[in-house]
Every structure is written in structure tokens, then in C-alpha cells.
Design a protein around this motif. Sequence first.
Motif, PDB file in Angstrom:
ATOM      1  N   GLU A 182       0.835  -1.209   0.000  1.00 13.46           N
ATOM      2  CA  GLU A 182       0.000   0.000   0.000  1.00 13.46           C
ATOM      3  C   GLU A 182       0.869   1.258   0.000  1.00 13.46           C
ATOM      4  OE1 GLU A 182      -3.222   2.245   2.904  1.00 13.46           O
ATOM      5  OE2 GLU A 182      -2.987   0.073   3.066  1.00 13.46           O
ATOM      6  N   GLN A 183       1.881   1.288   0.846  1.00 16.01           N
ATOM      7  CA  GLN A 183       2.757   2.460   0.942  1.00 16.01           C
ATOM      8  C   GLN A 183       3.553   2.669  -0.346  1.00 16.01           C
ATOM      9  OE1 GLN A 183       4.946   1.234   4.418  1.00 16.01           O
ATOM     10  NE2 GLN A 183       3.536   2.250   5.832  1.00 16.01           N
ATOM     11  N   LYS A 184       4.119   1.589  -0.869  1.00 16.37           N
ATOM     12  CA  LYS A 184       4.930   1.669  -2.082  1.00 16.37           C
ATOM     13  C   LYS A 184       4.076   2.049  -3.288  1.00 16.37           C
ATOM     14  CE  LYS A 184       8.360   0.691  -5.003  1.00 16.37           C
ATOM     15  NZ  LYS A 184       9.429   1.661  -5.249  1.00 16.37           N
ATOM     16  N   TYR A 185       2.924   1.414  -3.420  1.00 16.81           N
ATOM     17  CA  TYR A 185       2.087   1.654  -4.596  1.00 16.81           C
ATOM     18  C   TYR A 185       1.480   3.057  -4.563  1.00 16.81           C
ATOM     19  CZ  TYR A 185      -0.800   0.404  -8.607  1.00 16.81           C
ATOM     20  OH  TYR A 185      -1.359   0.349  -9.858  1.00 16.81           O
ATOM     21  N   LEU A 186       1.184   3.560  -3.384  1.00 13.27           N
ATOM     22  CA  LEU A 186       0.675   4.929  -3.274  1.00 13.27           C
ATOM     23  C   LEU A 186       1.699   5.919  -3.816  1.00 13.27           C
ATOM     24  CD1 LEU A 186      -1.476   6.933  -2.361  1.00 13.27           C
ATOM     25  CD2 LEU A 186      -0.441   6.891  -0.075  1.00 13.27           C
TER      26      LEU A 186
END
Length: 209
Positions: A182-186
Motif C-alpha cells: 500500500e505504501q509503495k504503490y501509493l
Amino acid sequence: MKKDSKEEIVKAAITLFNSNGYAGTSIRDIATVAKVNSATIAYHFENKLGLLEYCFTYFFEQYLSIIEEKFSLMDTGVKDCLKRITADLLHYQCENIELTSFVYREMSMDSQVVREIMSTYALKEKYYFQKIFEKGFERKEFRPHSIAYLIIQYKGLLMMPFINAHYLREVLYIFPNERFFEQKYLKEINSWIENTLGTKIIEKKEAIL
């Protein structure tokens, strides 16, 4: 009748719909996993189609409420508004990965239920995204693009990991249910917002000229 039987039925249905598909899941299957009898399912949802409609409605009501809440903040900055919407939508999808994956796959089918969803929730979503992009053009926060194609790109970024969750896990060894994803893709989607939509590139070129 158990007080939480409705919730258990919905949980079981989402898991089975996601793993076996809507057509491959029976009321008996759902009843077995939820540990209720078929009559209890009929009491709450009438039939399997009623359960499907409930899942769709639940997903899109939550989805749209996220957009509506952040849409009201657009006057403080369009780009920031879109980033906040993106963060909350991505988090919602990651937190509800089975429901999200199932709904998106089912939305690719042509059925009466899907057409009803398209004529209500999908049009509302389009309205909000169109207004955000138009306001971004007006304030020169975004470079002018075809709004229809921007929506295609933006929706594609939001949906792809959940439509193809099996591909991500088995081929790319990426797990959309993990916080790291979630953090990386955001960050990746925000990069698209900055570089595809943003005006920074144009401003730098103008400064050089």
C-alpha cells in the motif's frame, strides 16, 4: 437466529465469490461456511442475487463516500485533494481485498445488476473525477488532457492490483494485502499524478526558455 448471522453470511459469500466466482458458488456453499441454514440466507437476502447486490452496494457506498468526503476539500488544492482520495481509496481496497477483487472481476461481466451499478455509482464516480480534473485544468495545477483518457489511466492504476491479485502474487511476488504494498504503490500513483497531471515539467521548460 444468531445476531451476527447476516455478517457471517456476507463474509462467507465474499470469500467464496472471490475464490470460486459467483456462478461457481451455491447458497448451500455459503450456508456451510457461514454455519447457518439456507433459510437464514433467504431471510436476510432472499436469494443469491440479493446477496450479490448487497455486496456491490456495500462496496460502492463506502467507495463513493470516500470520494465525496475528500471532494469537499478541493478548494484547498486540487492535486492534494486527488492524492488524499487516492490514499483513502487504495487503503479501502487493500483492507477489503477479497471484496474488491470480486467486485472488479464481476463488473467486467454484462449483467442486469452490473448495468444498474454502472447507471448509478459509476456515473457518480465519473462526475467527481471529471470535476476534479476540470478544476485542476482551470487552476493550472494539471496539464490539459482528455478527461475520459485520464479516468481510464487513473482507474487502471487503482484497479489493476486487485483485478490481477493472483498475477501479482504468483508472478511478481507482490502481495496487495500487505501494508508495504500500500505504501509503495501509493508513491507510484502519486508520481503519476505529479508527472502526468502536474505542471512542473511545463514550468521548468518555460523557465529555460
